[in-house]
Write a protein that holds these residues in place. Structure first.
Motif, mmCIF file in Angstrom:
data_model
loop_
_atom_site.group_PDB
_atom_site.id
_atom_site.type_symbol
_atom_site.label_atom_id
_atom_site.label_comp_id
_atom_site.label_asym_id
_atom_site.label_seq_id
_atom_site.Cartn_x
_atom_site.Cartn_y
_atom_site.Cartn_z
ATOM 1 N N SER A 9 35.113 41.594 36.276
ATOM 2 C CA SER A 9 35.623 40.783 37.425
ATOM 3 C C SER A 9 36.798 39.804 37.103
ATOM 4 C CB SER A 9 33.979 39.916 37.789
ATOM 5 O OG SER A 9 33.250 40.668 38.398
ATOM 6 N N PHE A 10 36.823 39.502 35.722
ATOM 7 C CA PHE A 10 37.931 38.685 35.316
ATOM 8 C C PHE A 10 39.085 39.530 35.594
ATOM 9 C CE2 PHE A 10 40.469 37.845 31.523
ATOM 10 C CZ PHE A 10 41.282 36.579 32.224
ATOM 11 N N VAL A 11 38.916 40.677 34.544
ATOM 12 C CA VAL A 11 40.274 41.537 34.543
ATOM 13 C C VAL A 11 40.716 41.957 36.071
ATOM 14 C CG1 VAL A 11 41.269 43.606 33.609
ATOM 15 C CG2 VAL A 11 39.557 42.079 32.163
ATOM 16 N N ARG A 12 40.001 42.513 36.780
ATOM 17 C CA ARG A 12 40.371 42.947 38.029
ATOM 18 C C ARG A 12 40.991 41.827 38.961
ATOM 19 N NH1 ARG A 12 41.013 46.866 35.553
ATOM 20 N NH2 ARG A 12 39.616 48.366 35.527
ATOM 21 N N SER A 13 40.428 40.628 39.116
ATOM 22 C CA SER A 13 40.869 39.395 39.574
ATOM 23 C C SER A 13 42.362 38.878 38.942
ATOM 24 C CB SER A 13 39.933 38.255 39.396
ATOM 25 O OG SER A 13 38.713 38.577 40.088
ATOM 26 N N ALA A 14 42.498 38.882 37.637
ATOM 27 C CA ALA A 14 43.795 38.555 37.259
ATOM 28 C C ALA A 14 45.043 39.677 37.469
ATOM 29 C CB ALA A 14 43.658 38.663 35.445
ATOM 30 N N GLU A 15 44.391 40.851 37.629
ATOM 31 C CA GLU A 15 45.434 42.144 37.714
ATOM 32 C C GLU A 15 45.906 41.879 39.216
ATOM 33 O OE1 GLU A 15 44.067 45.483 34.798
ATOM 34 O OE2 GLU A 15 43.335 45.384 36.905
ATOM 35 N N ARG A 47 38.698 27.079 31.340
ATOM 36 C CA ARG A 47 38.820 27.615 32.864
ATOM 37 C C ARG A 47 39.992 28.511 32.612
ATOM 38 N NH1 ARG A 47 39.269 23.970 36.983
ATOM 39 N NH2 ARG A 47 39.400 22.320 35.695
ATOM 40 N N LEU A 48 39.743 29.784 33.156
ATOM 41 C CA LEU A 48 40.425 31.056 33.126
ATOM 42 C C LEU A 48 41.593 30.950 34.232
ATOM 43 C CD1 LEU A 48 37.818 33.545 31.926
ATOM 44 C CD2 LEU A 48 39.723 32.337 30.404
ATOM 45 N N PHE A 49 40.946 30.550 35.514
ATOM 46 C CA PHE A 49 41.878 30.548 36.549
ATOM 47 C C PHE A 49 42.211 29.111 37.291
ATOM 48 C CE2 PHE A 49 40.235 34.992 37.188
ATOM 49 C CZ PHE A 49 41.396 35.695 37.076
ATOM 50 N N THR A 59 45.203 30.301 33.878
ATOM 51 C CA THR A 59 45.734 29.366 32.959
ATOM 52 C C THR A 59 46.116 29.733 31.842
ATOM 53 O OG1 THR A 59 43.647 29.457 31.835
ATOM 54 C CG2 THR A 59 43.656 27.787 33.834
ATOM 55 N N GLU A 60 46.513 28.974 30.997
ATOM 56 C CA GLU A 60 47.137 29.533 29.668
ATOM 57 C C GLU A 60 46.231 30.150 28.813
ATOM 58 O OE1 GLU A 60 49.575 27.666 25.584
ATOM 59 O OE2 GLU A 60 49.061 26.461 27.160
ATOM 60 N N ALA A 61 44.824 29.718 28.796
ATOM 61 C CA ALA A 61 43.749 30.310 28.058
ATOM 62 C C ALA A 61 43.334 31.686 28.893
ATOM 63 C CB ALA A 61 42.446 29.347 27.999
ATOM 64 N N GLY A 62 43.642 31.554 30.153
ATOM 65 C CA GLY A 62 43.286 32.762 30.931
ATOM 66 C C GLY A 62 44.207 33.986 30.566
ATOM 67 N N GLU A 63 45.382 33.565 30.355
ATOM 68 C CA GLU A 63 46.617 34.674 29.894
ATOM 69 C C GLU A 63 46.258 34.953 28.409
ATOM 70 O OE1 GLU A 63 50.335 32.419 30.531
ATOM 71 O OE2 GLU A 63 49.996 32.774 32.646
ATOM 72 N N ARG A 64 45.771 34.089 27.586
ATOM 73 C CA ARG A 64 45.516 34.848 26.072
ATOM 74 C C ARG A 64 44.565 35.534 26.253
ATOM 75 N NH1 ARG A 64 45.808 29.046 24.709
ATOM 76 N NH2 ARG A 64 43.688 29.326 24.032
ATOM 77 N N SER A 68 44.056 39.644 25.430
ATOM 78 C CA SER A 68 43.016 40.159 24.076
ATOM 79 C C SER A 68 42.311 41.152 24.576
ATOM 80 C CB SER A 68 42.275 38.917 23.736
ATOM 81 O OG SER A 68 43.022 37.834 23.084
ATOM 82 N N VAL A 69 41.898 40.955 26.110
ATOM 83 C CA VAL A 69 41.018 42.140 26.227
ATOM 84 C C VAL A 69 41.573 43.251 27.021
ATOM 85 C CG1 VAL A 69 39.151 40.325 26.838
ATOM 86 C CG2 VAL A 69 40.621 41.217 28.814
ATOM 87 N N ALA A 70 42.830 43.168 27.237
ATOM 88 C CA ALA A 70 43.429 44.475 27.932
ATOM 89 C C ALA A 70 43.456 45.683 27.188
ATOM 90 C CB ALA A 70 44.957 44.040 28.390
#
Length: 307
Positions: A9-15, A47-49, A59-64, A68-70
């Protein structure tokens, strides 16, 4: 350990930049995707978003974490361990917006002590008189006044800025000293033009007894920047209505004097703006606490009052 549903859910939302689009790709509801991401953030403690009604940004942490998971699922557990370990330590780029004059006079001098306390934080400070959109533009914090609070943003008041009528001693030499706000019309006015509306700014002044009176300077010079307004007064070009944070160093040195010592206008609060919520990044919390502590130690809130 994290579930695959939360991570997907995180990866697809970020993409896609959208919970709705991520839900479509995963055959879930947007509410389910949002809950999965919220669980992931709660488990990691970061906070990731940044969420707003218009945009979903990392967020910066979310981008890192995304980087990492990509690479594949085999790296996921290592990425979780890494971002969780950093959660409690102030680190990373600290992006802050503030006005040029106020920032240079009162915030930049805090840098040596702040960086000594938090060497892993790298300040990225922007000096601009405009009001920024913290979430949409990726700012960690902003300092200023009159900013409209958007969803997810909170304000911590630092001080109130009183506005006073000032002029140089050389300009006032040989001129009649005004006694009431209406008397300022007899002097050369250095007037501020609002950057938002384009109108000349008028003020309602009050004395220490609470009596109010409007003041309308006769414009001999019109400027759109508060620092330029103060500078023109220092050059002996007339009388200006200047906020105490700008005028204070010059009043203390004697380069400017208050033309109406009993009168002032309220310029509203000076506030520190940042994204609210339980998962405030450690670097942002460290900056907020440090600025609040310094304002109290230096008694700036009291010094910015004209009454």
């Amino acid at each position: 350990m994290e579930t695959l549903a939360n991570l997907e859910s995180f990866v697809r939302s970020a993409e896609s930049g959208s919970f709705s689009e991520a839900a479509r790709r995963l055959s879930l509801t947007p509410a389910a995707v949002s809950r999965n991401v919220a669980r992931l953030e709660a488990n990691l403690g970061v906070r990731l978003f940044q969420r707003s009604t218009r945009r979903l940004t990392l967020t910066e942490a979310g981008e890192r974490f995304l980087q990492s998971v990509a690479g594949g699922l085999e790296d996921i557990q290592a990425a979780i361990a890494g971002v969780s370990a950093d959660a409690g330590r102030p680190a990373g780029v600290l992006k802050v917006s503030m006005s040029p004059g106020f920032g240079v006079d009162y915030i930049v001098p805090l840098l040596p002590e702040f960086m000594q306390r938090h060497p892993a934080v790298r300040p990225d400070w922007h000096f601009d008189n405009r009001h920024v959109d913290l979430i949409a533009e990726g700012y960690d914090a902003a300092i200023g006044g009159g900013t409209e609070l958007t969803p997810g943003v909170v304000a911590r008041e630092l001080a109130r800025a009183h506005i006073v009528a000032v002029a140089s001693p050389a300009y006032m030499a040989g001129r009649r000293t005004p006694r009431e706000p209406a008397d300022l019309a007899e002097l050369d006015g250095i007037v501020m033009r609002s950057g938002r509306s384009g109108r000349l700014r008028d003020r309602m002044m009050r004395d220490r007894a609470g009596v109010q009176a409007p003041v309308k300077l006769q414009p001999s010079i019109v400027l759109s920047d508060p620092d330029a307004l103060c500078r023109a007064a220092l050059l002996g070009l007339g009388v200006a209505l200047v906020a105490m944070p700008h005028a204070l160093p010059h009043l203390e040195s004697g380069a400017l004097l208050r033309v109406l010592p009993r009168w002032y206008a309220d310029g509203g609060p000076i506030s520190l703006y940042f994204a609210g919520g339980r998962l405030l990044p450690a670097k942002t919390r460290a900056f907020v606490d440090f600025v609040v502590e310094t304002f109290a130690r230096e008694r700036l809130a009291q010094r910015f009052l004209a009454a």
